[in-house]
Design a protein around this motif. Structure first.
Motif, PDB file in Angstrom:
ATOM      1  N   TYR A   1     -53.121  35.021 -84.485  1.00  0.00           N
ATOM      2  CA  TYR A   1     -54.057  35.756 -85.346  1.00  0.00           C
ATOM      3  C   TYR A   1     -54.620  34.843 -86.436  1.00  0.00           C
TER       4      TYR A   1
ATOM      5  N   ILE B   1     -54.637  31.518 -86.565  1.00  0.00           N
ATOM      6  CA  ILE B   1     -55.467  30.448 -86.007  1.00  0.00           C
ATOM      7  C   ILE B   1     -56.869  30.990 -85.755  1.00  0.00           C
ATOM      8  N   PHE B   2     -56.911  32.186 -85.191  1.00  0.00           N
ATOM      9  CA  PHE B   2     -58.194  32.819 -84.896  1.00  0.00           C
ATOM     10  C   PHE B   2     -59.000  33.048 -86.167  1.00  0.00           C
TER      11      PHE B   2
ATOM     12  N   GLN C   1     -62.653  31.344 -87.234  1.00  0.00           N
ATOM     13  CA  GLN C   1     -63.843  32.088 -87.654  1.00  0.00           C
ATOM     14  C   GLN C   1     -64.318  31.613 -89.022  1.00  0.00           C
TER      15      GLN C   1
ATOM     16  N   PHE D   1     -50.774  38.707 -96.865  1.00  0.00           N
ATOM     17  CA  PHE D   1     -50.355  39.503 -95.704  1.00  0.00           C
ATOM     18  C   PHE D   1     -49.045  39.009 -95.137  1.00  0.00           C
TER      19      PHE D   1
ATOM     20  N   PHE E   1     -56.541  42.228-100.644  1.00  0.00           N
ATOM     21  CA  PHE E   1     -55.947  43.000 -99.549  1.00  0.00           C
ATOM     22  C   PHE E   1     -57.029  43.707 -98.742  1.00  0.00           C
ATOM     23  N   VAL E   2     -57.925  44.377 -99.467  1.00  0.00           N
ATOM     24  CA  VAL E   2     -58.987  45.119 -98.796  1.00  0.00           C
ATOM     25  C   VAL E   2     -59.816  44.164 -97.952  1.00  0.00           C
TER      26      VAL E   2
ATOM     27  N   VAL F   1     -57.769  43.284 -94.831  1.00  0.00           N
ATOM     28  CA  VAL F   1     -57.754  44.331 -93.810  1.00  0.00           C
ATOM     29  C   VAL F   1     -59.082  44.321 -93.060  1.00  0.00           C
ATOM     30  N   GLN F   2     -60.184  44.195 -93.810  1.00  0.00           N
ATOM     31  CA  GLN F   2     -61.490  44.147 -93.167  1.00  0.00           C
ATOM     32  C   GLN F   2     -61.655  42.867 -92.365  1.00  0.00           C
TER      33      GLN F   2
ATOM     34  N   PHE G   1     -59.602  41.112 -90.708  1.00  0.00           N
ATOM     35  CA  PHE G   1     -59.006  41.133 -89.383  1.00  0.00           C
ATOM     36  C   PHE G   1     -59.891  41.906 -88.406  1.00  0.00           C
ATOM     37  N   ALA G   2     -60.633  42.889 -88.937  1.00  0.00           N
ATOM     38  CA  ALA G   2     -61.461  43.682 -88.043  1.00  0.00           C
ATOM     39  C   ALA G   2     -62.872  43.112 -87.928  1.00  0.00           C
ATOM     40  N   LEU G   3     -63.440  42.721 -89.053  1.00  0.00           N
ATOM     41  CA  LEU G   3     -64.848  42.343 -89.037  1.00  0.00           C
ATOM     42  C   LEU G   3     -65.044  40.903 -88.600  1.00  0.00           C
ATOM     43  N   LYS G   4     -64.141  40.028 -89.065  1.00  0.00           N
ATOM     44  CA  LYS G   4     -64.299  38.618 -88.694  1.00  0.00           C
ATOM     45  C   LYS G   4     -63.475  38.298 -87.477  1.00  0.00           C
ATOM     46  N   GLY G   5     -62.403  38.985 -87.301  1.00  0.00           N
ATOM     47  CA  GLY G   5     -61.563  38.649 -86.139  1.00  0.00           C
ATOM     48  C   GLY G   5     -60.598  39.738 -85.874  1.00  0.00           C
TER      49      GLY G   5
ATOM     50  N   PHE H   1     -62.226  50.299 -82.372  1.00  0.00           N
ATOM     51  CA  PHE H   1     -61.276  49.267 -82.801  1.00  0.00           C
ATOM     52  C   PHE H   1     -60.024  49.894 -83.404  1.00  0.00           C
TER      53      PHE H   1
ATOM     54  N   GLY I   1     -65.494  38.436 -81.735  1.00  0.00           N
ATOM     55  CA  GLY I   1     -65.496  38.027 -83.129  1.00  0.00           C
ATOM     56  C   GLY I   1     -66.105  39.043 -84.077  1.00  0.00           C
TER      57      GLY I   1
END
Lengths: 306, 310
Positions: A170, A172-173, A177, A219, A295-296, A299-300, A302-306, B232, B305
Motif C-alpha cells: 500500500y 509503495i503504491f 502516486q 496511520f 488523517f482526513v 483516509v482520502q 488511500f481512496a482518491l490517490k491510491g 469503492f 489510481g
C-alpha cells in the motif's frame, strides 16, 4: 475573505442538527461511559448505571497502575518499539520502492509492480499460517535443531514481532502516486548540478514528501498501537513482549487481578477495566484530534490517490 | 522516433549520456528492488504456495511431515458446522456492509449541508475507528455481561427482568453487528464527505434554477456522482467485514454452539488452538476464493489510481 450567509433555523435544519447531535452522542456514549466510569469508585459506579457520575474525583484506577508495578508500561514500551521499527523500515522501503517504480526506467518494471500488487488479492490469513510455521521452525532458534524441530523457534520471542510486514505494498503504491505528482524538472536540474540519486532523494524529494510521509507515520502509528491479531498469534504466551492492545485485552479478560480479584472473575471491577481501556485508546484519539486534517487527507489519499 | 544522429560531437555525446542514464537507472532500480523482491518472495510468494500445499494435507505444523489427504479439508467446509460458519460470515458482512454504507451516506449528506462544527461531528463519528478492536470489543462485554453488565443494570433500574444476552444467538449477532458498525462507520463518512465536497456547487444551483427539489438533487445528482466512491467503499468494506475477528472472539467466542462463529475465528482456532494446519490452510483458501471477485475489483481500482474522478 468569504462572507457566509447566516442561514435561518428552519424545521429542516433543526432536523439535520437533531440527527447529527443525536448520532454523534450515540457514537460517543460508550467512550464517554468508559472515561466517566474509570473516574468513579465502585460504589458510585453501581449507583448510576446509565452514565457513571463521579461524586468525587477518583483517580485510584489510574494511580494503581503505577504503584502496583502493573506491566502496562512494558506493553507501551514494546508497542513504541514496534511503531518506530514499522515506521522506519517500511517507510524507507516505500520511499525508494515508489521512486524506482515512478522514476526509474528499466525492463520489467510493470511486471515487478504487478507482482507486488498481486499480494493485495489475498486476505492476510493466507500467509499468516505458513509464516507462523516458518518462524516457529526457524533452524537453530529457540531450542530448534538444524532441521527446525524440537523447540518453539521465534514464537513468543521478539523477532516474530519484527520480521513480517516490512514491505508494505500500500505504502509503495502511495509513494509511487506521489512521485508521479512531482514534476521531473526538479530531479533533472539537480542532476545537471551533479547530484547523485541519494543526494536527490535527501535534498530534493524528502522535503516534498513530507506531507505524505506524515500521513504514513500517523496511520502506521495508529495501526501498530492497535495491532492485535499477529501479536496474539505469535506472542500470547509471553506477557513480557505483549503489545499494548494484546496486554490490555488479556488483562481485561483475566479479570483485574491486580486489584485483588481472583482470575476468572472477568472484569468484575469495571471502573478499573475502563481505566485500562482509556489508557489504551486515548493516545490515538488525542493524536487524531491534534492532526485531524492529516488523517482526513490520509483516509482520502488511500481512496482518491491510491 | 527515427532520428538520424549527425556526425557532429555534441549530439553523440548526449546520446551516450542518455544511454548512460538508462544504465544508471536500471542499476539503481535493481539495487533498490532486489532486497524488496527477495523479502517479498520469502514472506509472500513462498507462504502462499506453502499454504496451498498444506491445505491438501494433514499436519500439525510442529513435527513430522505433511500427509497428503487430497480434498478432505476442503470437503469439511461443505458440512456442519463449517456451512453455518460461512453463512454467519456472509450474514455479518452483508448486514454490516449495507447498514454501514447507508448510514455513512446519510451522515455525510447531513454533514455536507451548511452545518456549524462540521469538523467536530466528523471527529466524533471517526473516533471509534481509532480504537483497538481488541480493547473496545472486550470492554463492550461490560455492557452486555449477563449479571452485572450495563444493559441489564439499566433494565433492572427500569424494573424489568434481566436478559441473559450471551445465550441468545440472535442478540449476540445483533451486538456484534452493531459494534462493527459503530467502529467502522467513520472511514466511509470521511470518504463520502470528501466526495460530496468535490461536487461543484454550480451543479446544484443549475438544478435549483430548473426547479429541482432537494430529493430530486439527492437522487439525480448526488447519488450518481458518488457511485464510484460507493463502489469503492462497498468493496473495501466487504473485504474488511468478511474478516471480522475481534468482535466475535471477544464478545461471543463464536457461541452459542457456533451460531455466531465466523471464518477467520474458525481458521484461527483450527490453526493455533487445535493445531490442524491443513484444515486452517484450506479455510484460508476458501476465504480467498470467496473474496476473489472483490479483491480483483479492488486491485483494478487501485492500479487505475483514481476512485472519485472517473
Amino acid at each position: 475573505m468569504q462572507t457566509k450567509k447566516k442561514k435561518p433555523l428552519t424545521l429542516g435544519r433543526a432536523v439535520i442538527y437533531a440527527l447529527l447531535i443525536g448520532g454523534s452522542a450515540l457514537m460517543s456514549y460508550p467512550l464517554l461511559y468508559a472515561v466517566m466510569g474509570s473516574l468513579t469508585n465502585m460504589q458510585d459506579f453501581l449507583s448510576s448505571p446509565l452514565l457513571p457520575i463521579p461524586r468525587t474525583l477518583y483517580l485510584e484506577n489510574y494511580t494503581v497502575m503505577v504503584t502496583a508495578n502493573f506491566p502496562i508500561f512494558t506493553w507501551i514500551q514494546n508497542t513504541l518499539i514496534r511503531i518506530a521499527w514499522y515506521i522506519t523500515v517500511p517507510g524507507i522501503v516505500a520511499v525508494f520502492g515508489g521512486y524506482a517504480f515512478a522514476r526509474l526506467r528499466f525492463r520489467g518494471r510493470e511486471a515487478v509492480f504487478t507482482y507486488l500488487l498481486s499480494s493485495m488479492m489475498l486476505p492476510g490469513i493466507v500467509f499468516w499460517i505458513p509464516t507462523y510455521i516458518m518462524l516457529a521452525r526457524f533452524p537453530g532458534a529457540g531450542g530448534n535443531n538444524w532441521a527446525g524441530v524440537g523447540g518453539s523457534g521465534f514464537v513468543n520471542k521478539w523477532p516474530a514481532l519484527l520480521i513480517p510486514g516490512l514491505v508494505n505494498v500500500y505504502y509503495i503504491f502511495l509513494m509511487r502516486q506521489t512521485f508521479y505528482s512531482i514534476p521531473e524538472d526538479f530531479e533533472e536540474a539537480a542532476r545537471i548540478d551533479g547530484a547523485n540519486t541519494l543526494q536527490i532523494m535527501r535534498h530534493v524529494y524528502l522535503p516534498m514528501l513530507k506531507p505524505v510521509l506524515t500521513v504514513m507515520v500517523l496511520f502506521q502509528s495508529v495501526a501498530m498501537w492497535n495491532d492485535y491479531q499477529w501479536p496474539l498469534i505469535v506472542s500470547v504466551g509471553n506477557p513480557r513482549i505483549h503489545t499494548l492492545a494484546l496486554g490490555v485485552q488479556r488483562a481485561l479478560l483475566s479479570g483485574a487481578a491486580l486489584k485483588g480479584w481472583p482470575p476468572g472473575t472477568a472484569m468484575t471491577d469495571y471502573p478499573f477495566a475502563f481505566a485500562l481501556a482509556v489508557v489504551a485508546s486515548l493516545p490515538t484519539i488525542l493524536l487524531f484530534l491534534w492532526l485531524q486534517d492529516y488523517f482526513v487527507e490520509g483516509v482520502q489519499g488511500f481512496a482518491l490517490k491510491g | 522516433m527515427a532520428i538520424t544522429v549527425p556526425a557532429s560531437g555534441a549530439p553523440a555525446e548526449r546520446k551516450r549520456g542518455l544511454r548512460g542514464a538508462r544504465r544508471r537507472e536500471t542499476l539503481e532500480a535493481w539495487i533498490i528492488l532486489t532486497p524488496i523482491l527477495l523479502y517479498f518472495s520469502i514472506f509472500f510468494l513462498f507462504p502462499v504456495i506453502a499454504n496451498f500445499y498444506i491445505s491438501f494435507t494433514r499436519w500439525n505444523g510442529i513435527r513430522g511431515r505433511p500427509e497428503w489427504i487430497g480434498l478432505t479439508n476442503y470437503l469439511r467446509y461443505f458440512r456442519p458446522p463449517y456451512t453455518m460458519i460461512i453463512t454467519n460470515t456472509l450474514l455479518f458482512a452483508g448486514f454490516v456492509l449495507v447498514f454501514q454504507t447507508a448510514l455513512a451516506f446519510l451522515i455525510a449528506v447531513l454533514l455536507n449541508q451548511e452545518v456549524r462544527g462540521r469538523g467536530l461531528y466528523r471527529a466524533l463519528f471517526y473516533v471509534p475507528t481509532l480504537t483497538a478492536a481488541a480493547v473496545t470489543a472486550q470492554v463492550a462485554f461490560a455492557f452486555i455481561s449477563p449479571y452485572d453488565g450495563v444493559l441489564n443494570a439499566a433494565l433492572k433500574m427500569l424494573g424489568q427482568n434481566i436478559v441473559i444476552w450471551t445465550i441468545n444467538a440472535n442478540w449476540m449477532r445483533a451486538f456484534i453487528i452493531i459494534y462493527s458498525i459503530w467502529r467502522g462507520v467513520g472511514g466511509p463518512i470521511v470518504l463520502f464527505l470528501a466526495a460530496l465536497q468535490g461536487i461543484h456547487r454550480e451543479v446544484y444551483e443549475a438544478a435549483m434554477v430548473d426547479g429541482a427539489s432537494g430529493w430530486d438533487m439527492l437522487w439525480y445528482i448526488t447519488a450518481p456522482l458518488l457511485k464510484p466512491m460507493v463502489i469503492f467503499v462497498m468493496i473495501t468494506g466487504m473485504i474488511g467485514s468478511f474478516q471480522i475477528f475481534e468482535a466475535v472472539l471477544l464478545m461471543s467466542g463464536g457461541g452459542p454452539a457456533n451460531r455466531t462463529n465466523v471464518m477467520l475465528l474458525q481458521i484461527y482456532n483450527d490453526a493455533f488452538v487445535n493445531t490442524n494446519m491443513g484444515l486452517a490452510s484450506a479455510g484460508s483458501m476458501v476465504m480467498a476464493i470467496l473474496l476473489l471477485g472483490f479483491s480483483i475489483t479492488n486491485m483494478r481500482i487501485m492500479s487505475r489510481g483514481q476512485v472519485a474522478k472517473d
